[in-house]
Design a protein around this motif. Structure first.
Motif, mmCIF file in Angstrom:
data_model
loop_
_atom_site.group_PDB
_atom_site.id
_atom_site.type_symbol
_atom_site.label_atom_id
_atom_site.label_comp_id
_atom_site.label_asym_id
_atom_site.label_seq_id
_atom_site.Cartn_x
_atom_site.Cartn_y
_atom_site.Cartn_z
ATOM 1 N N VAL A 70 0.865 -1.177 0.000
ATOM 2 C CA VAL A 70 0.000 0.000 0.000
ATOM 3 C C VAL A 70 0.898 1.221 0.000
ATOM 4 C CG1 VAL A 70 -1.778 1.299 1.237
ATOM 5 C CG2 VAL A 70 -1.819 -1.210 1.265
ATOM 6 N N CYS A 71 0.748 2.067 -1.009
ATOM 7 C CA CYS A 71 1.505 3.323 -1.091
ATOM 8 C C CYS A 71 0.550 4.493 -0.905
ATOM 9 C CB CYS A 71 2.202 3.453 -2.440
ATOM 10 S SG CYS A 71 3.694 2.464 -2.606
ATOM 11 N N GLY A 156 10.112 -4.170 -5.912
ATOM 12 C CA GLY A 156 9.464 -5.464 -6.024
ATOM 13 C C GLY A 156 8.188 -5.580 -5.237
ATOM 14 N N THR A 157 7.083 -5.600 -5.929
ATOM 15 C CA THR A 157 5.786 -5.889 -5.341
ATOM 16 C C THR A 157 4.956 -6.572 -6.413
ATOM 17 O OG1 THR A 157 3.838 -4.952 -4.240
ATOM 18 C CG2 THR A 157 4.826 -3.625 -5.961
ATOM 19 N N ASP A 158 3.988 -7.385 -6.010
ATOM 20 C CA ASP A 158 3.157 -8.056 -6.999
ATOM 21 C C ASP A 158 1.696 -7.617 -6.946
ATOM 22 O OD1 ASP A 158 2.496 -9.356 -4.647
ATOM 23 O OD2 ASP A 158 3.458 -11.237 -5.196
ATOM 24 N N LEU A 159 1.383 -6.671 -6.057
ATOM 25 C CA LEU A 159 0.055 -6.053 -6.002
ATOM 26 C C LEU A 159 0.216 -4.697 -5.340
ATOM 27 C CD1 LEU A 159 -3.066 -6.276 -6.380
ATOM 28 C CD2 LEU A 159 -3.141 -7.135 -4.023
ATOM 29 N N LEU A 160 -0.250 -3.653 -6.016
ATOM 30 C CA LEU A 160 -0.090 -2.290 -5.512
ATOM 31 C C LEU A 160 -1.454 -1.680 -5.216
ATOM 32 C CD1 LEU A 160 1.758 0.222 -5.007
ATOM 33 C CD2 LEU A 160 1.307 0.854 -7.400
ATOM 34 N N ALA A 161 -1.618 -1.202 -3.985
ATOM 35 C CA ALA A 161 -2.799 -0.424 -3.615
ATOM 36 C C ALA A 161 -2.354 1.016 -3.418
ATOM 37 C CB ALA A 161 -3.429 -0.967 -2.338
ATOM 38 N N ILE A 248 2.391 -4.890 -12.667
ATOM 39 C CA ILE A 248 1.893 -4.973 -11.300
ATOM 40 C C ILE A 248 0.424 -4.562 -11.311
ATOM 41 C CG2 ILE A 248 2.102 -4.128 -8.937
ATOM 42 C CD1 ILE A 248 5.023 -3.358 -9.673
ATOM 43 N N PRO A 249 -0.502 -5.431 -10.936
ATOM 44 C CA PRO A 249 -1.909 -5.040 -10.844
ATOM 45 C C PRO A 249 -2.091 -3.966 -9.767
ATOM 46 C CG PRO A 249 -1.651 -7.434 -10.780
ATOM 47 C CD PRO A 249 -0.293 -6.854 -10.610
ATOM 48 N N VAL A 250 -3.039 -3.074 -9.989
ATOM 49 C CA VAL A 250 -3.240 -1.917 -9.112
ATOM 50 C C VAL A 250 -4.665 -1.888 -8.573
ATOM 51 C CG1 VAL A 250 -3.317 0.617 -9.005
ATOM 52 C CG2 VAL A 250 -1.495 -0.520 -10.279
ATOM 53 N N ILE A 251 -4.786 -1.599 -7.274
ATOM 54 C CA ILE A 251 -6.080 -1.347 -6.651
ATOM 55 C C ILE A 251 -6.169 0.139 -6.336
ATOM 56 C CG2 ILE A 251 -7.655 -1.914 -4.769
ATOM 57 C CD1 ILE A 251 -6.118 -4.491 -4.339
ATOM 58 N N LEU A 252 -7.180 0.784 -6.876
ATOM 59 C CA LEU A 252 -7.400 2.208 -6.628
ATOM 60 C C LEU A 252 -8.193 2.394 -5.342
ATOM 61 C CD1 LEU A 252 -8.594 3.176 -10.220
ATOM 62 C CD2 LEU A 252 -6.265 3.379 -9.316
ATOM 63 N N ASP A 253 -7.850 3.432 -4.598
ATOM 64 C CA ASP A 253 -8.634 3.767 -3.415
ATOM 65 C C ASP A 253 -9.842 4.597 -3.845
ATOM 66 O OD1 ASP A 253 -9.014 3.503 -0.597
ATOM 67 O OD2 ASP A 253 -8.318 5.551 -0.320
ATOM 68 N N GLY A 254 -10.172 5.641 -3.130
ATOM 69 C CA GLY A 254 -11.441 6.317 -3.313
ATOM 70 C C GLY A 254 -11.460 7.521 -4.221
ATOM 71 N N TYR A 255 -12.169 8.553 -3.803
ATOM 72 C CA TYR A 255 -12.528 9.687 -4.646
ATOM 73 C C TYR A 255 -11.310 10.429 -5.190
ATOM 74 C CZ TYR A 255 -15.508 13.614 -6.118
ATOM 75 O OH TYR A 255 -16.185 14.557 -6.843
ATOM 76 N N VAL A 256 -10.338 10.694 -4.351
ATOM 77 C CA VAL A 256 -9.172 11.470 -4.783
ATOM 78 C C VAL A 256 -8.244 10.615 -5.641
ATOM 79 C CG1 VAL A 256 -7.184 12.812 -4.016
ATOM 80 C CG2 VAL A 256 -9.350 12.964 -2.760
ATOM 81 N N THR A 257 -7.975 9.407 -5.202
ATOM 82 C CA THR A 257 -7.127 8.509 -5.995
ATOM 83 C C THR A 257 -7.701 8.285 -7.379
ATOM 84 O OG1 THR A 257 -6.315 7.371 -4.023
ATOM 85 C CG2 THR A 257 -6.179 6.179 -6.097
ATOM 86 N N ALA A 311 -8.705 0.685 -0.503
ATOM 87 C CA ALA A 311 -7.878 -0.150 -1.372
ATOM 88 C C ALA A 311 -7.200 -1.256 -0.574
ATOM 89 C CB ALA A 311 -6.832 0.713 -2.081
ATOM 90 N N ALA A 312 -6.773 -0.956 0.651
ATOM 91 C CA ALA A 312 -6.123 -1.956 1.486
ATOM 92 C C ALA A 312 -7.098 -3.065 1.875
ATOM 93 C CB ALA A 312 -5.543 -1.298 2.738
ATOM 94 N N LEU A 313 -8.325 -2.691 2.219
ATOM 95 C CA LEU A 313 -9.336 -3.704 2.521
ATOM 96 C C LEU A 313 -9.584 -4.594 1.300
ATOM 97 C CD1 LEU A 313 -11.853 -1.566 4.577
ATOM 98 C CD2 LEU A 313 -10.646 -3.580 5.417
ATOM 99 N N ALA A 314 -9.643 -3.973 0.132
ATOM 100 C CA ALA A 314 -9.848 -4.740 -1.095
ATOM 101 C C ALA A 314 -8.656 -5.643 -1.388
ATOM 102 C CB ALA A 314 -10.101 -3.798 -2.267
ATOM 103 N N ALA A 315 -7.466 -5.221 -0.987
ATOM 104 C CA ALA A 315 -6.277 -6.058 -1.192
ATOM 105 C C ALA A 315 -6.408 -7.371 -0.430
ATOM 106 C CB ALA A 315 -5.014 -5.315 -0.760
#
Length: 341
Positions: A70-71, A156-161, A248-257, A311-315
């Protein structure tokens, strides 16, 4: 604005054109294995789709989530001086200290799901210019900040939120959406950190003033980003692009992201194919934005915290989808019959 032939944005546009596509062979491998797992076909719903999505963008026939990260990118906004937030800009620095001490909601979520966590200070002591009277960033600053976001996921990461933190940034996001999609400012403006009615009016007025001031320069999505965005939004856009280049697959967070994602989508719709929407935010018109982007959120919990929390919860859900596909027994392994005969 610099001449288009020598614009600092040219490298970004070239990068988008050169992005890799999905790995079709990996997708087919996931579908083949899925048909052999001890469950009725399609019974895991979107979890099955998530496994395919991971495989497509990791280019792995057996997708996995071993190094999720999570970044959170933190920026400071000059428009806060317009009274658009319930909190002062000083809270930016205080929240970074809270992250470092492990006291924020995102720390607990990352700990619960075994997620790595990084937060990036994007010149918090130097707010962007108030975008109601000038461009939030010049082109050089905007591109440099996008480049910083690209470099942030190295290692090195394999999933980015991806997520953000920045007092005033829901006003910036609302302005970006209004510039991209049109419509009344009221449609895009929400309560952010909890402003009262007067604060809400000030947010609407700020967005309207920004749109009027920059009206002649809102055809180019990257111009919209630098004029109305913030450093954290620019950095998120860069991180999304770098993730695509690195598969790297990406999970987007909310309104601003999602505002960062919307800018990239406006340049080319396929730019977001490696991204999923982590959740449906309660802020502003997030549902409208996701529909325009063709993204169905993985979660809808009425959240509007930011800091990458949705995004972290979705991860955690994505980790479960990968583990289910990888570790569930096949019919042969379990000795389970596949028919009545």
């Amino acid at each position: 604005m610099t001449d288009a032939a020598s614009s600092p944005f040219d490298d970004i546009r070239r990068l988008i054109v050169s992005m890799p596509g999905p790995d079709e062979a990996a997708i087919e491998a996931v579908r083949l294995r899925d048909r052999q797992l001890t469950k009725p076909a399609g019974s895991l719903g979107r979890l099955e789709w998530i496994a395919e999505w991971l495989a497509a963008w990791q280019a792995k026939p057996l997708p996995s989530v071993d190094r999720p990260l999570v970044c959170v990118f933190a920026g400071s906004h000059g428009v806060v001086a317009r009274g658009v937030s319930a909190y002062p800009s000083e809270v930016n620095r205080q929240m970074l200290e809270n992250f470092a001490a492990g006291g924020a909601a995102i720390n607990q979520i990352c700990g619960a799901y075994g997620l790595g966590f990084k937060v990036f200070d994007l010149a918090l002591d130097m707010p962007t210019q108030d975008f109601t009277t000038g461009a939030a960033m010049d082109e050089k600053t905007c591109v440099a900040t996008m480049a910083f976001g690209m470099e942030a996921i190295a290692g090195g990461t394999d999933l980015l939120a991806v997520g953000e933190m920045g007092i005033g940034n829901t006003t910036s996001a609302a302005a970006i959406y209004a510039a991209l999609y049109g419509g009344a400012a009221e449609h895009w403006v929400g309560r952010g950190t909890g402003v009262d009615e007067e604060g809400l009016k000030r947010k609407v007025a700020a967005v309207e003033a920004a749109l009027e001031h920059h009206a002649a320069h809102l055809k180019d999505p990257l111009e919209i980003l630098r004029r109305l965005g913030g450093r954290e939004i620019a950095a998120i856009a860069g991180a999304i692009l770098a993730a695509r280049q690195q598969r790297i697959p990406v999970i987007l967070d909310g309104y601003v992201t999602t505002a960062a994602a919307a800018v990239l989508n406006a340049i080319h719709p396929s730019t977001l194919d490696h991204c999923v929407a982590g959740h449906l935010s309660a802020e502003g018109a997030h549902r409208d934005v996701l529909e325009r982007l063709g993204k169905i959120p993985l979660l809808a919990l009425g959240m509007r915290l930011g800091e990458g929390s949705g995004a972290a919860l979705a991860a955690g859900l994505v980790k479960a989808a990968a583990a289910t596909h990888r570790d569930m027994a096949t019919f042969d392994q379990a000795g389970v019959s596949t028919s009545l005969s």
